[in-house]
Design a protein around this motif. Structure first.
Motif, PDB file in Angstrom:
ATOM      1  N   VAL A  85       0.993  -1.367   0.070  1.00 27.51           N
ATOM      2  CA  VAL A  85       0.104  -0.110  -0.086  1.00 27.51           C
ATOM      3  C   VAL A  85       0.827   1.354  -0.146  1.00 27.51           C
ATOM      4  N   ASP A  86       0.406   2.413  -0.353  1.00 25.16           N
ATOM      5  CA  ASP A  86       0.817   3.526  -0.448  1.00 25.16           C
ATOM      6  C   ASP A  86       1.288   3.876   0.930  1.00 25.16           C
TER       7      ASP A  86
ATOM      8  N   VAL B 136      -1.388   5.606   3.163  1.00 21.55           N
ATOM      9  CA  VAL B 136      -2.393   4.865   3.664  1.00 21.55           C
ATOM     10  C   VAL B 136      -1.623   3.857   4.799  1.00 21.55           C
TER      11      VAL B 136
END
Length: 250
Positions: free
Chosen positions: A204-205, A208
């Motif tokens: 995930v980024d 996030v």
């Protein structure tokens, strides 16, 4: 409970930097330290511009200089009204290679930074918290702490497992006090340490992943695996997975 004054080590990049940004957005005062103080200066300027009501103090710190850890933590504590409320032990590294392949120096550096230097940070934080019988210690471990891994992750995973066990021992020692200790196990979150890795499942980024970390920190969970999907469930599968599966993951 809202912890107003938060210290974050390794705050010049990656997860530490993003935690600083997201805590600043919540109106928290920040004590930020890292080796690259020029980066911290830019972070401080940006945060104070975006959030003029918060206090941001920065200091240069190499966590492997253990005497300096105590000096910096004490200095930060003195600069905030009421002292530090929360310390996030985040500084770490992932250098290394398979054992026996000529990379002992890198493996040793990772082990010292991720574990021995974490002990120094925990000692310095708890010295402050024990004096007032209050505070929240947060250690940033890793999903890799659940099992052993190969190649560059061999020593990294072992050091994070040690940090997870250290945090649990601290919690046992703190029973009956008002001091809390949390261990956060991030899954695959995009950061400077893994920016060159292209294909990783469930990655995930940064924003996030860090938002999930902060929710767990704010809830003062004792042992959190984040983001909860899939890592709160994956950790059980990883614990019992055949060793061939671990080879495929690393």
């Amino acid at each position: 409970m809202e912890r107003k004054n938060i210290l974050i080590t390794g705050a010049s990049s990656g997860l530490g930097l993003e935690m600083a940004k997201q805590f600043a957005a919540k109106g928290r005062n920040l004590a930020l330290c890292a080796r690259r103080v020029e980066r911290l200066e830019a972070v401080k300027a940006q945060l104070e511009q975006n959030y003029p009501d918060i206090k941001v103090v920065i200091k240069s710190l190499d966590v492997n200089d253990h005497d300096q850890v105590f000096e910096v933590f004490r200095a930060f504590n003195a600069e905030f009204e009421g002292g530090l409320d929360r310390v996030i032990v985040n500084a770490g590294m992932g250098k290394g290679a398979s054992l026996g392949t000529g990379y002992f120096k890198a493996n040793k550096e990772t082990a010292i930074t991720n574990f021995v230097s974490a002990i120094a940070q925990c000692e310095a934080a708890l010295e402050i918290f024990r004096a007032k019988d209050d505070g929240h210690l947060v250690n940033i471990s890793s999903m890799s702490a659940v099992r052993g891994f190969r190649r560059a992750l061999t020593v990294y995973a072992a050091s994070k497992a040690a940090l997870s066990n250290l945090t649990e021992g601290i919690r046992v020692d703190l029973l009956g006090t008002n001091i809390k200790a949390s261990c956060i196990h991030p899954g695959f979150i995009r950061s400077e340490i893994n920016e060159k890795v292209e294909k990783v499942p469930f990655m995930v980024d940064t924003d996030v992943g860090v938002a999930a970390m902060i929710r767990a920190i704010e809830a003062e969970k004792t042992n959190a695996f984040v983001p909860s999907w899939p890592w709160a469930y994956m950790r059980h599968l990883m614990k019992w997975a055949p060793i061939k599966y671990l080879r495929a993951m690393s």
